[in-house]
Each structure stands twice: as structure tokens, then as C-alpha cells.
Design an enzyme around this catalytic site. Structure first.
Site, short mmCIF file in Angstrom:
data_model
loop_
_atom_site.label_atom_id
_atom_site.label_comp_id
_atom_site.label_asym_id
_atom_site.label_seq_id
_atom_site.Cartn_x
_atom_site.Cartn_y
_atom_site.Cartn_z
N LYS A 22 0.85 -1.21 0.00
CA LYS A 22 0.00 0.00 0.00
C LYS A 22 0.88 1.25 0.00
CE LYS A 22 -1.94 1.72 3.92
NZ LYS A 22 -1.84 3.19 4.06
N ASN A 23 1.84 1.28 0.90
CA ASN A 23 2.65 2.50 1.03
C ASN A 23 3.62 2.66 -0.15
OD1 ASN A 23 1.37 3.05 3.42
ND2 ASN A 23 2.92 2.04 4.67
N CYS A 116 -6.20 12.84 12.44
CA CYS A 116 -6.75 11.56 12.01
C CYS A 116 -6.67 10.56 13.12
CB CYS A 116 -6.07 11.06 10.75
SG CYS A 116 -4.47 10.34 11.04
N ARG A 121 -1.49 14.85 11.73
CA ARG A 121 -0.48 14.60 10.69
C ARG A 121 -0.10 15.95 10.10
NH1 ARG A 121 -1.23 8.93 7.39
NH2 ARG A 121 -0.31 7.68 9.01
N ASP A 306 4.33 1.19 11.88
CA ASP A 306 3.22 0.42 11.33
C ASP A 306 3.15 -1.01 11.86
OD1 ASP A 306 2.14 2.45 9.86
OD2 ASP A 306 3.02 1.85 7.95
N ARG A 398 -8.51 -0.85 4.34
CA ARG A 398 -7.64 0.16 3.70
C ARG A 398 -6.25 -0.37 3.44
NH1 ARG A 398 -9.57 5.81 6.09
NH2 ARG A 398 -9.11 6.45 4.00
C1 UD1 Z 1 4.53 7.40 8.25
C2 UD1 Z 1 5.72 6.50 8.54
C3 UD1 Z 1 5.87 5.55 7.38
C4 UD1 Z 1 4.56 4.80 7.19
C5 UD1 Z 1 3.39 5.78 7.00
C6 UD1 Z 1 2.05 5.08 6.91
C7 UD1 Z 1 7.80 7.00 9.70
C8 UD1 Z 1 8.96 7.92 9.82
N1 UD1 Z 1 6.90 7.29 8.73
O1 UD1 Z 1 4.81 8.12 7.07
O2 UD1 Z 1 6.93 4.64 7.60
O3 UD1 Z 1 4.63 3.96 6.09
O4 UD1 Z 1 3.35 6.66 8.12
O5 UD1 Z 1 1.56 4.69 8.15
O6 UD1 Z 1 7.69 6.05 10.42
N2 UD1 Z 1 5.73 15.32 10.61
C9 UD1 Z 1 5.75 16.67 10.89
N3 UD1 Z 1 5.57 17.55 9.86
C10 UD1 Z 1 5.40 17.13 8.57
C11 UD1 Z 1 5.39 15.75 8.30
C12 UD1 Z 1 5.55 14.87 9.34
O7 UD1 Z 1 5.88 17.07 12.03
O8 UD1 Z 1 5.26 17.97 7.68
C13 UD1 Z 1 5.88 14.35 11.72
C14 UD1 Z 1 4.59 13.54 11.94
O9 UD1 Z 1 3.74 14.19 12.82
C15 UD1 Z 1 5.13 12.28 12.54
C16 UD1 Z 1 6.44 12.09 11.83
O10 UD1 Z 1 6.82 13.37 11.34
O11 UD1 Z 1 5.41 12.46 13.91
C17 UD1 Z 1 6.38 11.03 10.72
O12 UD1 Z 1 5.86 11.57 9.65
P1 UD1 Z 1 6.02 11.07 8.13
O13 UD1 Z 1 7.14 10.16 7.93
O14 UD1 Z 1 5.92 12.28 7.32
O15 UD1 Z 1 4.66 10.31 8.03
P2 UD1 Z 1 4.13 9.53 6.84
O16 UD1 Z 1 4.67 10.04 5.56
O17 UD1 Z 1 2.66 9.46 7.04
#
Ligand code: UD1
Length: 417
Positions: A22-23, A116, A121, A306, A398
Site C-alpha cells: 500500500k505504502n 486523524c 499529521r 506500522d 484500507r
Molecule cells: C509514516 C511512517 C511511514 C509509514 C506511514 C504510513 C515513519 C517515519 N513514517 O509516514 O513509515 O509507512 O506513516 O503509516 O515512520 N511530521 C511533521 N511535519 C510534517 C510531516 C511529518 O511534524 O510535515 C511528523 C509527523 O507528525 C510524525 C512524523 O513526522 O510524527 C512522521 O511523519 P512522516 O514520515 O511524514 O509520516 P508519513 O509520511 O505518514
């Protein structure tokens, strides 16, 4: 509301070819609007999120089809660059379309994803880094209006956290920016390597994927190509934990063993064994699992957030104590109250969950709070004594293709009704 009825205590044994990731698939689907012509993605998982991504692409004017796990996207006629608020609410990871739209049209209009199920996020890193490439981003209520008055220009961007989503957005936009971009403290997840590899096959010039510093030499345009989505490392781990709570054994195909490396030591500490040979992973669970000390979720190659819930569910009925520290998302322990309904002994203090192993869980009626929390409840139910009812399966859908079908094929007694 639909749910799963699970009769616990049946040993899981057999062989499975894991679904497409998925990712991994979502950023490739986003990339398909950036590249010209046709993109063909094989091994694309048939999930609600995939269907939403295709609807988003249709909204831009792309022609799409999806049959037998193959998505074909023709972006030739794409002429729109907005994602509606409702769609963003349904699929928060759709923020990854932002970089692709900016690369294609120099414009984009999306909404901020907001809170969410697993916590806020934020997208500040996405916004900051795209601004560094020359985008002007105006926030109008919840809408983000983005444009690039002077085009996209390469720049050096240092991320304060190796965000997966921000790295993906930067990769997409920088691939077609003028000049060179360097991303310092880039995410190193396998999904980043996959996206960079795909873009390179479309004509991009990206190096360093999988390392902390990425270099992108911008090119004038990209052309669609054919690719196969990688096997889903998170789904593979979920099925291993489902097997583990029943003392079973499993052969897993279709997933890269290297991508599972961060999980091997934690599995071994819990008493499980993994062997890999000729593209197959063999997984063996002990009669009784052991408490495994402590694990902290971290960016790759650390222990993945995850898989945090899957491990907690696996360790509920282990011999000993385990501790999980969640460092990525602040609200990712909602499923624990549900596990405790099944007789687990887990206490949460802030970002730390302490799991005191009990002899056995018992069946109960539980509600999925989110995708990985929901699949973890099914894991727990498979090892519990008696029958459980797991509702909120729309979250599980999902991320898992035919979850109950795969588990049934391994000997689980699970029904959707
Ligand atoms: C995250 C996971 C990823 C997983 C995906 C789906 C990590 C590092 N990332 O990716 O492995 O496949 O969820 O569940 O484990 N953040 C900020 N500002 C931003 C973006 C992120 O503060 O603009 C913070 C988020 O709040 C969070 C962290 O960074 O604490 C991880 O974020 P990110 O890697 O961006 O999340 P995803 O891309 O959703």
C-alpha cells in the site's frame, strides 16, 4: 456494521504470497500524473486507498483502469489540479499528490489533511520544503493554493525529521525542477527507494535513495513506464504475528527479506525464527512466546511504527514483560483498551506501553480504532480462547487485500458478516 467473527486457537500454517505494498503503490500512483503518457503498475493491491487514488487521478482528467491488480493510468488529457476536501478527508496520504501536481502543472489546490485516527499529521515539512523549490503556498482556511510563478527550481533542503511523505513530495517536484536539488536527512524507507527507482525509469536523475542524502538533477520531462509494486513488508509482518500467536509456521513469498531486517531481532527475542532462502521467508513460532524487553519505533531502518500494534497484540499472551515506545505518532495506542477487553494486561503512559504477558486472551467484542490497530485486534483474536467479534473492518480494508481470505487459507476460522 460489518465485522469479523474470529474463533481463536486454530494453528496457522501454510504458504502465502504477500500483496503489493500500500505504502509503495500510493506514491507511484501519484507519480503517474507527473509523467506524460501511460503508466502501468502491476501487483497493485486492491484496497480502498488504491480506489481513492484512482478516483483522484480521474478528477485530474487522467484515464484509469484497474483489473487483476494492474492499474493503467493515462495522464495525457489531465488538465485539472484540485483535490476536493472530502477526498482528502477519506485518504490523508493524498498529500503526496501535491508534489506531482506542482511538477506537472506548476499549480495545485488541496486541503490540509488535519487530524486523524493516529494523531495529528502535520504538513509543515512538506510546505517548507516545497517553498524552498520556489512554490508559493497560500493557506486559505483549510485549503492550500499552490503555484510556482517562476517555475520549480532546485535547492538544498534539510529536513528537520526524515519524513516519508515530505521526502516523496520533494522527489516528485524536484525531478522536473530546474537544476539540482539535495535533500539532507531524507527518509530512507524502502518506499523511497521504490519511488526513486520508478522515477528514474521514467527519465529522472535521482541518486542516493536509501541513504540520508538524496541528489536530484532536474530533467525537462518524464515519460510513463511499466513497473511492479513491491511486496508489502507491513502486511508480511502482520501475517507473521497472526501465525505467531497460534504457534504456527509460515512460508512467505513476494517480499524483500532486507526490508524486514528491523523486525528480525524483535521476532527472535520473542522466540520466533526467520529463515530466508531463494526469495522465500520461512517463519517459525514457538509454543509460547517470550516477552522481548523494549523496542522503540523509529524511522527506517528502525522498528516501524506500522508494526507496533501487531507486536503488542502478539506479546499479550507471552511469558514475561515487553515495552513499546512509540516515537513517530502521538496517538497510536488506541487499540490497547480493546486488547485489555480481551484479558490483556497493558498499561500506557504517554508514548510508552508496558505489556505484562498473561496466560491466554479470551474472545470479546472489540472495535478497530484505525488500520494497524484493527488488524492487531484480529491477530489477538486468532490466539484467544473463544470467539471474538472485531468491528470497524473498513479500516482494515484500507491496508489488507482479502484479509479474511488469506487468513482462512492458512487455517484461521474467520468470517466477515
Ligand atoms: C509514516 C511512517 C511511514 C509509514 C506511514 C504510513 C515513519 C517515519 N513514517 O509516514 O513509515 O509507512 O506513516 O503509516 O515512520 N511530521 C511533521 N511535519 C510534517 C510531516 C511529518 O511534524 O510535515 C511528523 C509527523 O507528525 C510524525 C512524523 O513526522 O510524527 C512522521 O511523519 P512522516 O514520515 O511524514 O509520516 P508519513 O509520511 O505518514
Amino acid at each position: 456494521m460489518g465485522g469479523f467473527t474470529v474463533e481463536g486457537g486454530h494453528r496457522l500454517e501454510g504458504c502465502l504470497t504477500v500483496q503489493g505494498s500500500k505504502n509503495g503503490a500510493l506514491p507511484l500512483l501519484a507519480a503517474s500524473v507527473l509523467v506524460s503518457g501511460t503508466t502501468c503498475l502491476r501487483n497493485c493491491p486492491d484496497l480502498t486507498d488504491t480506489r481513492y487514488a484512482l478516483l483522484i487521478l480521474n478528477g485530474f482528467g487522467c484515464k484509469t483502469s484497474f483489473h487483476n491488480n494492474t492499474a493503467v493510468i493515462d495522464s495525457t488529457a489531465a488538465d485539472r489540479f484540485c483535490i476536493a476536501d472530502e477526498t482528502m478527508r477519506e485518504m490523508r496520504s493524498s498529500i503526496v499528490f501535491l508534489g506531482a501536481l506542482l511538477g506537472r502543472f506548476g499549480r495545485a489546490e488541496v486541503s490540509a489533511p488535519g487530524g486523524c485516527e493516529i494523531g495529528l499529521r502535520p504538513i509543515d515539512l512538506h510546505i517548507e520544503s516545497l517553498r524552498a523549490l520556489g512554490c508559493v503556498i497560500e493557506e486559505d482556511g483549510s485549503r492550500l493554493r499552490c503555484s510556482c510563478p517562476n517555475g520549480l527550481r532546485g535547492a538544498t533542503v534539510a529536513l528537520s525529521f526524515p519524513s516519508v511523505g515530505a521526502t516523496e513530495n520533494l522527489l516528485l517536484a524536484a525531478s522536473v525542477a530546474k537544476g539540482r536539488t539535495r535533500i539532507i536527512n531524507a527518509a530512507r524507507e524502502p518506499e523511497i527507494v521504490e519511488l526513486a527507482g520508478f522515477l528514474n525509469r521514467c527519465g529522472a536523475r535521482i541518486s542516493g535513495a536509501g541513504e540520508g542524502i538524496l541528489e536530484i538533477e532536474g530533467v525537462a520531462s518524464l515519460t510513463g513506464c511499466e513497473a511492479a509494486v513491491s511486496g508489502d513488508r507491513i502486511a508480511a509482518v502482520t501475517y507473521m504475528t497472526c501465525c505467531a500467536v497460534t504457534g504456527g509456521r509460515l512460508t512467505v513469498r513476494g517480499v524483500d527479506y532486507n526490508s524486514l531486517m528491523p523486525l528480525v531481532a524483535p521476532f527472535e527475542k520473542a522466540g520466533c525464527r526467520l529463515e530466508h532462502e531463494r526469495g522465500e521467508i520461512r517463519f517459525f513460532a514457538p509454543q509460547r512466546l517470550k516477552g522481548f524487553g523494549m523496542v522503540r519505533t523509529m524511522p527506517y531502518p528502525g522498528f516501524p511504527t506500522d508494526s507496533q500494534a501487531a507486536f503488542a497484540a502478539m506479546l499479550c499472551a507471552s511469558d514475561g514483560t515487553s515495552m513499546i515506545v512509540e516515537n513517530i505518532f502521538e496517538s497510536r495506542f488506541k487499540y490497547i483498551a480493546q486488547l485489555n477487553k480481551m484479558g490483556a494486561d497493558i498499561r500506557v503512559e504517554g508514548r510508552i506501553a508496558v505489556i505484562q504477558g498473561v496466560e491466554r486472551l479470551h474472545g470479546a467484542a472489540v472495535e478497530s480504532p484505525d488500520l494497524r490497530g484493527g488488524s492487531a485486534l484480529v491477530t489477538a483474536a486468532l490466539g484467544a480462547q473463544g470467539v471474538s467479534r472485531v468491528t470497524g473492518v473498513q479500516y482494515i480494508d484500507r491496508g489488507y487485500e482479502n484479509f479474511e481470505g488469506v487468513l482462512s487459507s492458512l487455517g484461521a476460522v474467520i468470517e466477515r458478516k
